[in-house]
Design a protein around this motif. Structure first.
Motif, PDB file in Angstrom:
ATOM      1  N   UNK A   1       7.150  -0.627   3.780  1.00  0.00           N
ATOM      2  CA  UNK A   1       6.418   0.484   4.393  1.00  0.00           C
ATOM      3  C   UNK A   1       4.990   0.579   3.858  1.00  0.00           C
ATOM      4  N   UNK A   2       4.679  -0.181   2.805  1.00  0.00           N
ATOM      5  CA  UNK A   2       3.301  -0.266   2.328  1.00  0.00           C
ATOM      6  C   UNK A   2       3.220  -1.424   1.336  1.00  0.00           C
ATOM      7  N   UNK A   3       2.037  -1.992   1.215  1.00  0.00           N
ATOM      8  CA  UNK A   3       1.825  -3.085   0.272  1.00  0.00           C
ATOM      9  C   UNK A   3       0.373  -3.115  -0.137  1.00  0.00           C
ATOM     10  N   UNK A   4       0.095  -3.657  -1.312  1.00  0.00           N
ATOM     11  CA  UNK A   4      -1.237  -3.515  -1.905  1.00  0.00           C
ATOM     12  C   UNK A   4      -2.270  -4.484  -1.339  1.00  0.00           C
TER      13      UNK A   4
ATOM     14  N   UNK B   1       0.297   0.403 -12.707  1.00  0.00           N
ATOM     15  CA  UNK B   1       0.968   1.695 -12.914  1.00  0.00           C
ATOM     16  C   UNK B   1       0.517   2.703 -11.855  1.00  0.00           C
ATOM     17  N   UNK B   2      -0.737   2.663 -11.494  1.00  0.00           N
ATOM     18  CA  UNK B   2      -1.244   3.580 -10.473  1.00  0.00           C
ATOM     19  C   UNK B   2      -0.578   3.323  -9.125  1.00  0.00           C
ATOM     20  N   UNK B   3      -0.391   2.058  -8.793  1.00  0.00           N
ATOM     21  CA  UNK B   3       0.287   1.733  -7.531  1.00  0.00           C
ATOM     22  C   UNK B   3       1.750   2.145  -7.570  1.00  0.00           C
ATOM     23  N   UNK B   4       2.404   1.980  -8.708  1.00  0.00           N
ATOM     24  CA  UNK B   4       3.791   2.432  -8.817  1.00  0.00           C
ATOM     25  C   UNK B   4       3.880   3.930  -8.544  1.00  0.00           C
ATOM     26  N   UNK B   5       2.965   4.697  -9.121  1.00  0.00           N
ATOM     27  CA  UNK B   5       2.945   6.137  -8.879  1.00  0.00           C
ATOM     28  C   UNK B   5       2.704   6.471  -7.417  1.00  0.00           C
TER      29      UNK B   5
END
Length: 400
Positions: free
Chosen positions: A222-225, A307-311
């Motif tokens: 549903x989303x990816x970096x 870590x920011x992306x995990x959040x």
């Protein structure tokens, strides 16, 4: 049934041969330095036999011929006629391909039309496809796309806030990459947890020289970096990842850099390499532990961005069953996994088992404490096997 998997680069062919009845690798290898004065081919069998050959390799056709000779010499494959299928890794499928696809001329033509979206990768992938089609015309061949798994991403996640005609006329949108790896490790994680993938929410982190994160809701991306290209997102070995796009304009004006120089800057000279001079994480960690200022800063930035992306993805998913680490760094660097997960105890209830996390194992494993609210898994990726699986599925009519 025997399936050959090909990953064709501009000057290399990575390959793997699988016996699909047992899901076992028979052999793997690499043909490299194609087009150079001295080429190199190597193959390793499952039994541990290693074969190497040094010789000029003029083009991909010569490379595939050398690969066939190595396979024959090892005894694992007498000829391409023995194959039941060939699976090809293709980096960019655009919006045209949502599933692995049996290759015919219209498929080849469509992949060629997508070259502007992946000018460094799709031409090489096509070279491998066309060469294999010429040398093994009677063998069914399947294209497996890095972008396909991410075609379930909703419009709100894949559109950029640009004039809409850029999307409608020029296909400017988020596509995402590493899809084959994200899908494979998600399935492996589900099997390890003991629940159907369709019942799980996962955050998968493919961390290597290239790195990407993926939010998987009930089995679907549903989303990816990574974005329209693999440049967006996390800090990588030589890629900058997310940054203010106006920096490009500023550097062009201040330093007089042209488009090609700026492209090389953000793709090949940035990331860890730009920050501290090295893109091999093992070197960066050793230098940081030795007191090098910029190596420590590079690791800090690398871990923080992840870590920011995990959040962010935890907020997107609402509930997270497990965070999954894979890729060369994700699988093997307990040091970085722990730096990434610092602070997630309070925000997400993730508790790392420091002792288990430092076990150097090659198999899937959990590295969280029993009281952790989220599972933390390390799952070795195996993109070649996933491509073989999808190729078999298409040939047998299960994924058409």
């Amino acid at each position: 049934m025997k399936i050959l998997v090909l990953n064709s680069g501009s000057s290399s062919i990575k390959f793997g041969l699988f016996e699909m009845d047992s899901r076992q690798s028979l052999a793997s290898g690499l043909i490299e330095q194609i087009g150079e004065a001295s080429g190199h081919g190597k193959l390793s069998t499952a039994e541990g036999e290693a074969i190497e050959r040094q010789q000029p390799i003029a083009d991909h056709q010569a490379g595939l011929t050398l690969m066939a000779e190595l396979l024959q010499q090892s005894g694992v494959l007498s000829s391409f006629h023995e194959l039941d299928g060939i699976g090809h890794r293709v980096v960019h499928g655009g919006e045209a391909f949502r599933l692995p696809t049996l290759i015919d001329q219209p498929v080849i033509d469509t992949i060629r039309q997508l070259i502007p979206l992946a000018p460094l990768h799709n031409p090489a992938n096509l070279a491998g496809i066309e060469t294999a089609m010429a040398q093994a015309a009677e063998v069914p061949q399947v294209a497996v796309f890095d972008t396909a798994f991410h075609q379930t991403i909703p419009e709100k996640a894949y559109l950029y806030a640009l004039p809409h005609e850029f999307y409608e006329q020029h296909q400017v949108r988020r596509y995402g990459f590493h899809g084959t790896s994200h899908y494979y490790v998600a399935k492996q994680a589900a099997a390890f947890i003991g629940k159907p993938l369709e019942q799980l929410n996962l955050i998968t982190m493919h961390l290597g020289n290239g790195a990407s994160a993926c939010a998987i809701e009930k089995g679907q991306s549903v989303d990816t970096s990574m974005g329209m290209t693999p440049l967006e997102g996390l800090v990588m070995g030589t890629r900058s990842g997310d940054m203010d796009p106006a920096i490009i304009f500023y550097l062009a004006r201040q330093l007089g850099l042209d488009i090609d120089q700026l492209d090389a800057l953000v793709n090949k000279q940035s990331g860890l390499k730009g920050l501290c001079g090295a893109n091999d994480v093992r070197t960066v960690i050793a230098d940081a532990k030795g007191g090098d200022y910029w190596s420590e800063k590079a690791l800090s930035l690398f871990a923080y961005r992840i870590r920011k992306y995990i959040g962010a993805y935890a907020a997107v998913l609402g509930h997270v069953d497990a965070i999954v680490f894979t890729g060369g760094i994700g699988e093997h660097s307990a040091y970085l996994r722990e730096r990434i997960c610092v602070g997630l105890a309070e925000s997400l209830g993730l508790l790392v088992d420091m002792e288990k996390d430092n076990w150097d194992q090659q198999s899937i494993r959990s590295v969280h404490l029993p009281e952790s609210k989220i599972q933390l898994l390390v799952v070795p990726t195996y993109e070649e096997l996933e491509i073989a699986e999808q190729t078999l599925g298409v040939i047998q009519g299960q994924l058409l």
